[in-house]
Design an enzyme around this catalytic site. Sequence first.
Site, short mmCIF file in Angstrom:
data_model
loop_
_atom_site.label_atom_id
_atom_site.label_comp_id
_atom_site.label_asym_id
_atom_site.label_seq_id
_atom_site.Cartn_x
_atom_site.Cartn_y
_atom_site.Cartn_z
N ILE A 141 39.71 39.17 33.40
CA ILE A 141 39.19 38.23 34.38
C ILE A 141 38.21 39.02 35.24
O ILE A 141 38.30 40.24 35.36
CB ILE A 141 40.29 37.56 35.23
CG1 ILE A 141 41.17 38.60 35.93
CG2 ILE A 141 41.14 36.64 34.38
CD1 ILE A 141 42.26 37.97 36.80
N ASP A 142 37.25 38.32 35.82
CA ASP A 142 36.20 38.98 36.58
C ASP A 142 36.76 39.82 37.72
O ASP A 142 37.84 39.52 38.26
CB ASP A 142 35.22 37.96 37.16
CG ASP A 142 34.44 37.22 36.09
OD1 ASP A 142 34.33 37.76 34.98
OD2 ASP A 142 33.97 36.11 36.37
N LYS A 143 36.00 40.82 38.12
CA LYS A 143 36.39 41.67 39.25
C LYS A 143 36.77 40.85 40.47
O LYS A 143 37.81 41.10 41.10
CB LYS A 143 35.23 42.61 39.59
CG LYS A 143 35.43 43.41 40.88
CD LYS A 143 34.19 44.19 41.24
CE LYS A 143 34.35 44.90 42.60
NZ LYS A 143 33.12 45.64 42.98
N ARG B 277 32.92 29.39 35.90
CA ARG B 277 31.80 29.46 36.86
C ARG B 277 30.56 28.74 36.32
O ARG B 277 29.92 27.97 37.03
CB ARG B 277 31.50 30.92 37.18
CG ARG B 277 32.67 31.65 37.82
CD ARG B 277 32.50 33.17 37.81
NE ARG B 277 31.36 33.58 38.61
CZ ARG B 277 30.93 34.84 38.66
NH1 ARG B 277 31.54 35.79 37.94
NH2 ARG B 277 29.90 35.16 39.43
#
EC number: 5.4.99.-
Length: 284
Positions: A110-112, A212
């Site tokens: 998962i994104d930072k 997103r």
Amino acid sequence: MSRERLKALVRSGALSGGAIRDPASKVRGDEVFSLTVPEPEPAHNEAQDIPLRVTFEDEHLLVVDKPAGLVVHPAAGNRDGTLVNALLHHCGGSLSGIGGVARPGIVHRIDKDTSGLLVVAKTDVAHEGLARQFAAHSIDRRYLAIVNGVPRAKDGTIDAPLARSSADRKKIAIVADGRGKRAVTHWTRLSLLRNAALVECRLETGRTHQVRVHMASIGHPLLGDPVYGRAGKDHRKILNDLQFSRQALHAAELGFIHPVTKRKLSFSSPMPSDMQELFKALGV
């Protein structure tokens, strides 16, 4: 070598000097390919005593509740201080090697700046079993997102292929030229806020930046998203007052079949405090 290891090598450019990087590419039957297998490297990732929120753990795998701001694995610009460094300390080196030296145990990411749940493999058997479930889209992944604007419908499905943007390689875009991989997001409006909404997004597929990009594509980008969103004046003030500087996205639920015990497992994570404060500030 395992299929996952071979796929990783192809993606890294090890096949015929990088001429082919897609493991799904079709062959005609008369080509000659050369695979360059790198020499074994000493693990350059250091075990670091970084606090971890472990939701579940056994000898095969663990489920971690990642905070926003923590990078999953080392890469350019983030050589340490990552989830992998924390896992090496926590697990004492007992992690699946399929992801290679840089990504031991990492099955998905998962994104930072996205918080929430992800599963980590301790053994190759667990890694391969989880990877099969991800490939079959049988993993239950549900995200909570606070989006700009109020969707008119109560729910919907976005089925739009994604690929690296040809205009900006740092961004992902919806493409219609055959380059993209199928991406499907099922969303449900949970709460109405002030020119905003709390939305649950269930991922049928798991592409980079999927939630997103998909939500932005229907006119409802995530609040705080510096890449795909643009907040209005009122929202900017709230975000600035709260010092909220990330996309409002949280991996809240994760469910899968244990690859060894075959038990059905399901985990949930409450919305983190920063998103709760944003939710309250936007209350009608």
